[in-house]
Design an enzyme around this catalytic site. Structure first.
Site, short mmCIF file in Angstrom:
data_model
loop_
_atom_site.label_atom_id
_atom_site.label_comp_id
_atom_site.label_asym_id
_atom_site.label_seq_id
_atom_site.Cartn_x
_atom_site.Cartn_y
_atom_site.Cartn_z
CG HIS A 28 -73.25 -26.51 28.25
ND1 HIS A 28 -74.45 -27.04 28.66
CD2 HIS A 28 -73.06 -27.00 26.99
CE1 HIS A 28 -74.95 -27.80 27.72
NE2 HIS A 28 -74.13 -27.79 26.68
CD GLU A 29 -70.01 -26.17 24.60
OE1 GLU A 29 -69.54 -27.26 24.24
OE2 GLU A 29 -71.17 -25.80 24.29
CG HIS A 32 -70.58 -31.13 26.08
ND1 HIS A 32 -71.54 -32.08 26.33
CD2 HIS A 32 -71.26 -30.01 25.70
CE1 HIS A 32 -72.74 -31.57 26.12
NE2 HIS A 32 -72.60 -30.31 25.76
#
Length: 447
Positions: A28-29, A32
């Site tokens: 997820h990170e 980003h």
């Protein structure tokens, strides 16, 4: 189940829970981070875990990577962010000219939106790839009505041999493999006539089939899981009445009044034991008619097909990817349906679980094998991605909502409105966490 024993079981599930969370959070990170980098936004910190850093290093681009003490999340802190949650922006006066050029809040709104959306999208991509990889490794069952092989679970007098193409069964013409199992499941051991093509010769045989009441998998959070039923258990009785097949198990529970406690007799590796539970009402196919209806359900499955294995067909990359997309999409639509039922149909909110339940589910899936564990990572990744897209301030969906308003207005949302929205979002998220944890604790105390 004794409270201390239940808590101990939960603690033993911590290693797989941490592993699952680390993978999902990292992906997820990283979504980003990498899209932000492509959009010209510089990340100051990339952290797996929260709290005090245990291990850290700085890459050649100046981003500090770290593994922190509390394995409960992670974050990417971009230049210009006031905090790791990107809930506010620092004053440009505190930044150098070089920093202002790569600060998150100074990027065009579409660049910020892409960077924020990339986290949930990365979770969905992970799910698709995992499901696709599992499909390629395991292959898929052919729909052809051909007996691929017979395992040790098949009755000795089943009548079939490997390679039989089933033409008719119990007087019905057969065109798919699913039809074979559907008809045989309801016979529950009674002999039925069949016509098969065996090596080019069409012959008539008698088939005897019964799916043994061996539990291959447990639905997380369902009564059987909470009562302590394990994969490999053989259910021998319900309330003292003998059970000889999975069909008999389904029939014995189908007509129970709601909220009726039952006692399962179980053979666990030769050791007899009894477990008590209360089935929950769920919509599923009737064992006799196949029609979906609300029935008492304990949450166990048999996947052995009674020892009759279809021919395996290898999935090509495109077929596997399509399967991965379908599985991920089904999880998304199922979750959205549950959210809708929560609001409009009084859905059972006890199904909402928090960290304790996720830890238990991680451990349960790890115990059921690598395929189940990796598949659970994909399921949780989809759930985390979807949750983060909810239009709640402090979540990715909330940021996207503000960017949408900014794009329509031609200027950013005011600082006061952002602060109010952030506080409301924080309250909503904390309330959900408290409620989910309350459900977890209530279930442990009731166990």
């Amino acid at each position: 189940m004794d409270l201390l024993a239940s808590l101990w079981n939960t603690l033993t599930y911590l290693p797989p829970f941490i592993a699952v969370l680390a993978v999902v959070v990292f992906v997820h990170e990283y979504g980003h981070y990498i899209v932000g980098r492509w959009c010209g936004i510089h990340a100051e910190v990339f952290s797996i875990g929260m709290g005090k850093p245990l291990l850290r290093w700085t890459d050649r681009r100046g981003t500090r990577w770290q593994i922190a003490a509390l394995p409960i999340g992670g974050f990417v802190k971009f230049v210009g962010d006031m905090d790791p949650a990107s809930a506010g922006r620092r004053d440009d006066g505190e930044l150098t000219e070089e920093q202002r050029a790569v600060a998150f809040h100074n990027a065009a709104v579409w660049r910020r939106a892409l960077t924020v959306a990339a986290g949930p999208v990365a979770n969905f991509i992970l799910s698709i790839l995992v499901f696709a990889a599992l499909a390629m490794v395991a292959g898929r069952a052919s729909e052809e009505p051909v007996i691929g092989q017979l395992t040790e679970h098949a009755p000795a007098d089943v009548g079939f041999v490997a390679g039989d193409r089933v033409l008719t069964l119990d007087g019905q013409e057969i065109t798919t493999y699913a039809e074979i199992l559907k008809i045989l499941h309801k016979t529950d051991g009674a002999p039925v006539p069949a016509t098969v093509d065996r090596g080019g010769d069409v012959i008539d045989i008698t088939v005897r089939y019964s799916l043994p009441p061996v539990i291959d998998s447990i639905s997380p959070g369902m009564p059987a899981s909470r009562a302590g039923v394990l994969p490999g258990d053989v259910i021998t009785a319900i309330n003292g009445e003998a059970v000889h097949s999975f069909f008999g198990l389904q029939m014995a529970t189908r007509d129970l009044p709601p909220e009726t406690e039952i006692t399962l007799g179980i053979d666990r590796a030769g050791e007899p034991l009894e477990l008590s539970l209360i089935p929950v009402m769920r919509e599923r196919g009737d064992p006799e008619t196949g029609v979906n209806m609300m029935q008492p359900t304990i949450g166990v499955r048999s996947t052995s097909r009674g020892g009759l294995v279809p021919v395996a067909v290898w999935r090509g990359p495109l077929d596997a990817l399509e399967h991965g997309v379908d599985r991920t999409w089904n999880i998304i639509t199922g979750t959205l349906t549950f959210f809708g039922d929560m609001i409009f149909a009084n859905a059972d909110l006890s199904n909402i679980g928090g960290p304790i339940r996720i830890a238990e589910m991680s451990g349960e899936q790890a115990e059921q094998g690598a395929f189940n564990f990796v598949g659970f990572i994909a399921v949780l990744s989809t759930a985390i991605g979807l949750l983060n897209l909810m239009p709640i301030p402090i979540l990715d969906g909330g940021h996207l909502m503000f960017y949408g308003i900014e794009a329509l207005r031609g200027r950013p949302v005011g600082g006061s409105a952002m602060q109010v929205g952030t506080m409301i979002g924080l309250c909503l998220v904390l309330s959900l966490m408290v409620f989910a944890t309350y459900n977890d604790i209530s279930r442990v105390l009731a166990g």
